[in-house]
Design an enzyme around this catalytic site. Structure first.
Site, PDB file in Angstrom:
ATOM      1  CG  ASP B 330      -1.732   0.641  -4.039  1.00 26.81           C
ATOM      2  OD1 ASP B 330      -1.248   1.666  -3.540  1.00 26.81           O
ATOM      3  OD2 ASP B 330      -1.781   0.406  -5.255  1.00 26.81           O
ATOM      4  CG  ASP B 527       1.451  -2.139  -4.718  1.00 28.93           C
ATOM      5  OD1 ASP B 527       2.142  -1.116  -4.626  1.00 28.93           O
ATOM      6  OD2 ASP B 527       0.260  -2.138  -5.033  1.00 28.93           O
TER       7      ASP B 527
END
Lengths: 123, 644
Positions: B330, B527
């Site tokens: 990410d 996430d």
């Protein structure tokens, strides 16, 4: 002649070992005695866990009380992989291990070398 | 009787027999001959081998067989035969039974000691816990035991004291050594508003903090819980081993009977040698090395990584981490710091920053925060400007130090002239995907400030190290392609997937999985779906903020280098497991045929004593090899610099 007898005895012995260790020998599951707000099962550790299968009620705080009679270094440790329990059992002493009964399911446990197996069923 | 005492007893009692073994060729024998041997061996069998026999019998009644079965059958066979041979006036081998017992007990004694040290990581973590805390109760500072500390208690910590629980500093500053929990070796400076972690060590200052997490909710408790679970978990590779171990002992007994029969009945060997071959087979074939190969390595590996602030959830994750081909990151908060920072100042830095900070002091815009943070870091005193006036869609104008000043975005260029140098520099900064702010006094632009969510210091080195290990690196982000690509170029990422909606991250991970197992590195809070979809989810956090359940691997520190370390440690541990299993299998597959006398024609055979020694050594070598994991070197040092 004596060799023939030895051969026959050997074959019989092999047959016996195969039957004794590999044959299907049923073991009974034992339900926990549920008192007011807790349940406790005693498990004797001697050449294995007896009873080897214990049934617990979901949601009721439970303890398994192990009593190790067996001097074997194998059985000294008891491991419940699902609960993160890895404890040493003192010989000839009751050792209580609390079990989390919040989730139903079948949970295996074993000795330190994974040679002897027991099971806790929570339902 | 403890294993140690049983060992010492059998050693002392066997010694005369050992001496006799060497003096026999010179005609020196024990007084009393076979009868003395018989008495000594009986003592060993009764005292030292008794527990083996007892436990073998108990197991037998439950249709089980274990290593005790093998030891008991092997030694009893040797002992009983010798008793018969003594009465019949033939050669005896009481000493074999006694030596086998001695060697096996020696092996077990060491194995037990090493096993305790392998499982020591958890107790070391628990020991970190502070014992008590100085808590404010009814306006008084009182020392209370840890168990009585509750959430929202105000706790005072003096220099050199341990911080009792997790919380937030209310008053005071200090440097804190968090290495025991996070693995971060440098002490961290903390002040009011910063979070502190229970069980860490306060170094220099006195401060008070408000408890936010106590008991089982503290970071340390959660780490302990996770490490415990990891250490008792099973790696999938273990399942095959378990199947083998289940049938192993009875199979060995059958092999031993077959050995005896073949030698005695078909090859016309004397009864004694046929029996010795059979006993050697029984003794050498202990499956203990197989049984402890995986658990001990797992224990040491997960324990060591926990000390570095890397928590590996279980053996399954460890095995999966070993196969990873692609690492997906990410962007925001993982590769980058997660908030905009001032990266460049063009012009007279202190003057530009001074003017900019005074103009932005009242603003809550994220860019303003970045500028004010920078000003604070540079020790520039800030006084709010006056006569604020918004320049619609472009910025603000106000009076700073009595002069009209302004700050704003590149649309201000329509109103003010930018000289040639500044405009090339501005174009360059924008090409690096930085947001450029113009700062001016009177009618002249005096400088530029570039702001960006910049990569963390360790990001480039970590990605270089991952690529060095042959892994493909991918960045997944909701940002636009230009910004994403600029960051990717800076840290050396292979592939960029930009403009991804938060909900679609998991789908992209799934697509990447078509090319091989994927590890996803994210912050664990936003996430979660991608972390669970990936073969290995690596959740990063900083201190108390981590959601410990969110990833297969949890990094306590907010440092990308730990991703490299985590993968490397997983690989090291897993290859150690494979090595252990390999040796344990080889040992048994080679040992049994040798003991059965198959290689006698080449002059290669094993006496029961040697078989006993071999069995002890095999378990010892496996535990020792697992413990060596603690010492193995990690190559993932942040030495490699950026490869952008």
């Amino acid at each position: 002649m004596i060799k023939l007898i030895v051969l026959i005895v050997a074959l019989l012995l092999i047959g016996f070992i195969a039957w004794w260790f590999f044959g299907n020998h049923a073991t009974a599951a034992v339900d926990a005695a549920v008192s007011a707000n807790s349940q406790d099962v005693g498990v004797e550790v001697s050449g294995g866990y007896s009873p080897s299968t214990v049934v617990l009620k979901k949601g009721v705080p439970a303890t398994l009380t192990f009593n190790r009679k067996d001097p074997s270094s194998c059985l000294k440790q008891v491991v419940f992989p699902d609960f993160g329990i890895n404890e040493f059992l003192p010989q000839n002493e009751a050792h209580a291990i609390p079990i989390d009964t919040s989730k139903p399911g079948e949970f295996d446990y074993a000795c330190g070398m994974n040679m002897f197996h027991g099971k806790v069923i929570i339902k | 009787m403890s294993i140690k005492n049983r060992f010492v007893f059998s050693l002392v009692v066997s010694l005369p027999m050992l001496v006799e073994m060497f003096t026999k060729p010179f005609g020196l024998m024990l007084p009393g001959g076979a009868w003395t041997m018989f008495l000594l061996a009986t003592a060993v069998m009764a005292v030292s081998a008794g527990p083996f026999i007892q436990s073998a019998w108990a197991a037998f009644r439950h249709h089980h067989a274990n290593m005790d079965t093998l030891v008991a059958i092997g030694t009893i066979t040797a002992y009983l035969y010798s008793f018969y041979a003594m009465l019949a006036g033939k050669a005896v081998f009481f000493e074999s039974a006694a030596f086998v017992v001695t060697f096996i007990l020696l092996g077990q004694y060491f194995e037990e000691k090493m096993k305790h040290s392998a499982s020591g990581a958890v107790s070391k973590l628990v020991d970190l816990q502070a014992k008590d805390a100085e808590v404010q109760r009814d306006g008084q500072w009182t020392q209370v035991p840890l168990a009585q500390v509750v959430v929202n208690d105000i706790i005072r910590v003096r220099p050199g004291q341990k911080i009792a629980v997790d919380g937030v500093i209310v008053d005071g500053t200090s440097t804190i050594d968090e290495s025991m929990v996070t693995g971060e070796s440098m002490p961290v400076t903390k002040q009011a508003g910063d979070k502190v972690i229970g069980a860490t060590m306060n170094n220099t200052g006195t401060f008070t903090f408000k408890a936010s997490k106590v008991g089982n909710d503290t970071l340390l408790s959660q780490i302990v819980e996770m490490v415990k679970k990891a250490q008792t978990s099973h790696a999938p590779i273990q399942k095959t081993v378990d199947k083998v171990a289940d049938i192993f002992v009875p199979a060995v007994l059958i092999a031993a009977i077959a050995t005896f029969t073949v030698w005695y009945v078909f090859l016309d060997a004397p009864l004694v040698s046929a029996l010795l071959f059979a006993v050697s087979v029984v003794i050498i074939a202990c499956p203990c090395a197989l049984g402890i190969a995986t658990p001990t390595a797992l224990m040491v590996g997960t324990g060591r990584s926990a000390k570095m602030g890397i928590l590996i959830k279980n053996g399954e994750v460890l095995e999966a981490a070993n196969r990873v081909k692609t690492v997906v990151f990410d962007k925001t908060g993982t590769i980058t710091a997660g908030h905009p920072q001032v990266t460049d100042i063009v012009g007279d830095a202190s003057q530009v920053l001074h003017v900019a900070a005074n103009l932005e002091v009242a603003s809550e815009h994220p860019l303003a925060t970045a500028i004010l943070d920078k000003a604070k870091a540079e020790n520039i005193s800030v006084t709010a400007a006056q006569n604020f006036q918004a320049i619609e869609g472009k910025g603000v104008r106000a009076t700073v130090d009595g002069q009209p000043a302004f700050i704003g975005n590149d649309k201000l260029m329509a109103d003010y002239q930018l000289d040639a140098t500044l405009s090339t520099q501005m174009a360059q900064l924008q090409a690096e995907a930085k947001t450029v702010v113009l700062v001016g006094v009177l009618d002249r632009i005096i400088g530029l400030i570039a702001i960006q969510d910049a990569p963390k210091a360790s990001s480039a080195a970590a990605i270089a190290a991952l690529k060095h290990r042959g892994l493909r690196t991918v960045m997944l982000t909701g940002d636009n392609q230009r910004v994403a690509q600029a960051i990717a170029d800076e840290v050396g990422i292979d592939t960029v997937i930009a403009d991804v909606l938060p909900g679609d991250k998991a789908d992209h991970v799934k697509q990447l999985q078509a090319d091989g197992p994927v590890a996803f590195v994210g912050d664990g809070i936003n996430d979660a779906p991608a972390l669970t979809t990936a073969d290995v989810g690596i959740a990063m956090g900083s201190g108390t903020d981590i959601a410990i359940e969110s990833g297969g691997i949890v990094l306590v520190k907010n440092d990308l280098m730990d991703v490299v370390r985590a993968l490397e440690l997983s690989q090291k541990t897993f290859s150690r497991i494979k090595l252990n299993l390999f040796w344990a299998f080889i040992y048994n597959t080679l040992g049994i045929p040798v003991a059965a006398g198959i290689f006698v024609v080449f002059g290669l055979s094993l006496s029961p004593e040697l078989a006993g020694l071999g069995m002890a050594l095999s378990s010892l070598s496996v535990v020792a090899s697992s413990l060596l994991l603690n010492k193995s070197k990690l190559t993932s040092t942040p030495a490699t610099s950026s490869v952008a």
